[in-house]
Write a protein that holds these residues in place. Structure first.
Motif, PDB file in Angstrom:
ATOM      1  N   GLU A 170      13.876  -7.796  -2.154  1.00  0.00           N
ATOM      2  CA  GLU A 170      14.948  -6.858  -2.593  1.00  0.00           C
ATOM      3  C   GLU A 170      14.549  -5.737  -3.391  1.00  0.00           C
ATOM      4  O   GLU A 170      14.762  -4.660  -3.493  1.00  0.00           O
ATOM      5  CB  GLU A 170      16.261  -7.383  -3.244  1.00  0.00           C
ATOM      6  N   ASP A 171      13.232  -6.143  -4.355  1.00  0.00           N
ATOM      7  CA  ASP A 171      12.599  -5.443  -5.097  1.00  0.00           C
ATOM      8  C   ASP A 171      10.928  -5.008  -4.447  1.00  0.00           C
ATOM      9  O   ASP A 171      10.200  -4.601  -5.039  1.00  0.00           O
ATOM     10  CB  ASP A 171      12.129  -6.182  -6.361  1.00  0.00           C
ATOM     11  N   SER A 172      11.407  -4.798  -3.010  1.00  0.00           N
ATOM     12  CA  SER A 172      10.269  -4.092  -2.405  1.00  0.00           C
ATOM     13  C   SER A 172       9.751  -2.756  -3.306  1.00  0.00           C
ATOM     14  O   SER A 172      10.707  -1.950  -3.641  1.00  0.00           O
ATOM     15  CB  SER A 172      10.560  -3.577  -1.109  1.00  0.00           C
ATOM     16  N   PRO A 173       8.371  -2.454  -3.103  1.00  0.00           N
ATOM     17  CA  PRO A 173       7.949  -1.247  -3.977  1.00  0.00           C
ATOM     18  C   PRO A 173       8.276  -0.140  -3.057  1.00  0.00           C
ATOM     19  O   PRO A 173       8.271   0.905  -3.939  1.00  0.00           O
ATOM     20  CB  PRO A 173       6.466  -1.478  -3.985  1.00  0.00           C
ATOM     21  N   PHE A 174       8.319  -0.241  -1.924  1.00  0.00           N
ATOM     22  CA  PHE A 174       8.587   1.026  -1.214  1.00  0.00           C
ATOM     23  C   PHE A 174       9.652   0.845  -0.369  1.00  0.00           C
ATOM     24  O   PHE A 174       9.792   0.804   0.950  1.00  0.00           O
ATOM     25  CB  PHE A 174       7.472   1.522  -0.181  1.00  0.00           C
ATOM     26  N   THR A 201       0.871  -1.228   0.096  1.00  0.00           N
ATOM     27  CA  THR A 201      -0.073   0.063   0.010  1.00  0.00           C
ATOM     28  C   THR A 201       0.811   1.216  -0.140  1.00  0.00           C
ATOM     29  O   THR A 201       1.588   1.498   0.718  1.00  0.00           O
ATOM     30  CB  THR A 201      -0.924  -0.009   1.055  1.00  0.00           C
ATOM     31  N   GLU A 202       0.713   2.188  -1.072  1.00  0.00           N
ATOM     32  CA  GLU A 202       1.352   3.238  -1.303  1.00  0.00           C
ATOM     33  C   GLU A 202       0.870   4.237  -0.112  1.00  0.00           C
ATOM     34  O   GLU A 202      -0.042   4.867  -0.093  1.00  0.00           O
ATOM     35  CB  GLU A 202       1.330   3.814  -2.624  1.00  0.00           C
ATOM     36  N   THR A 203       2.207   4.830   0.798  1.00  0.00           N
ATOM     37  CA  THR A 203       1.482   5.709   1.723  1.00  0.00           C
ATOM     38  C   THR A 203       2.693   6.549   1.965  1.00  0.00           C
ATOM     39  O   THR A 203       3.586   6.684   3.013  1.00  0.00           O
ATOM     40  CB  THR A 203       1.178   5.100   2.807  1.00  0.00           C
TER      41      THR A 203
END
Length: 192
Positions: free
Chosen positions: A104-108, A33-35
């Motif tokens: 490693e490629d976590s979106p945030f 979730t983008e926050t």
């Protein structure tokens, strides 16, 4: 003698499996979730809660005032001691739950704090923050809501920054509440 379900009991195994699935699903939902506004604030809050720095600062401020605030500070610090020792010396060593996996490629990745080396269960940060709030509140009611909200924010920050599952935080909150209850009960007994 009462019949207790054994760990091999299918219903108990199913419940444990379902709770673990729910725990991991909630963690995954938070991680994707983008926050952006919360990321920086929660990362700073999580780091500020290391070693109960926030609670000890509040206790120091309360201790400057005689009477109820000073008593509240002492109770809160004692509760932190009980909660921290129980979480870190008993809980983490008994359960040994691995920390969440952060891809490693976590979106945030900017929201992450350094991954602790200790076990994940229970959350020591949450246990200590809740213990402090729950011990201070009865002694100085004006602090109940602010410290309770702060403890909740600390607990959530540990999930948001990728170092705990929600279940670790819930267990830490239960442990912290119990630690405060023990300190308050022992104090009441000594004051009789």
């Amino acid at each position: 003698m009462l019949d207790r379900p054994s760990p091999q009991h299918p219903a108990l195994r199913g419940l444990v499996r379902d709770l673990a699935t729910l725990d991991q699903t909630l963690y995954a939902a938070v991680t994707v979730t983008e926050t952006p506004t919360l990321d920086s604030a929660l990362r700073r809050l999580s780091a500020a809660a290391d070693h109960s720095k926030i609670s000890f600062t509040v206790a120091g401020l309360l201790a400057l005032f005689p009477g109820r605030p000073r008593r509240a500070a002492a109770l809160g610090v004692a509760a932190i001691g009980v909660a921290s020792a129980t979480a870190n010396l008993v809980g983490k060593r008994l359960v040994r739950r691995p920390r969440p996996h952060r891809a490693e490629d976590s979106p945030f990745p900017g929201r992450h704090v350094p991954m602790p080396e200790s076990a994940s269960f229970p959350s020591g940060h949450t246990a200590s923050a809740v213990a402090f709030a729950a011990a201070v509140g009865p002694a100085w009611p004006a602090a109940t809501v602010p410290l309770g909200l702060l403890a909740c924010a600390v607990g959530y920050s540990r999930v948001h920054t990728g170092v705990h599952y929600p279940g670790d935080v819930v267990a830490g909150a239960v442990l912290g509440t119990g630690a405060a209850a023990v300190v308050l009960a022992a104090t009441a007994r000594l004051e009789r």
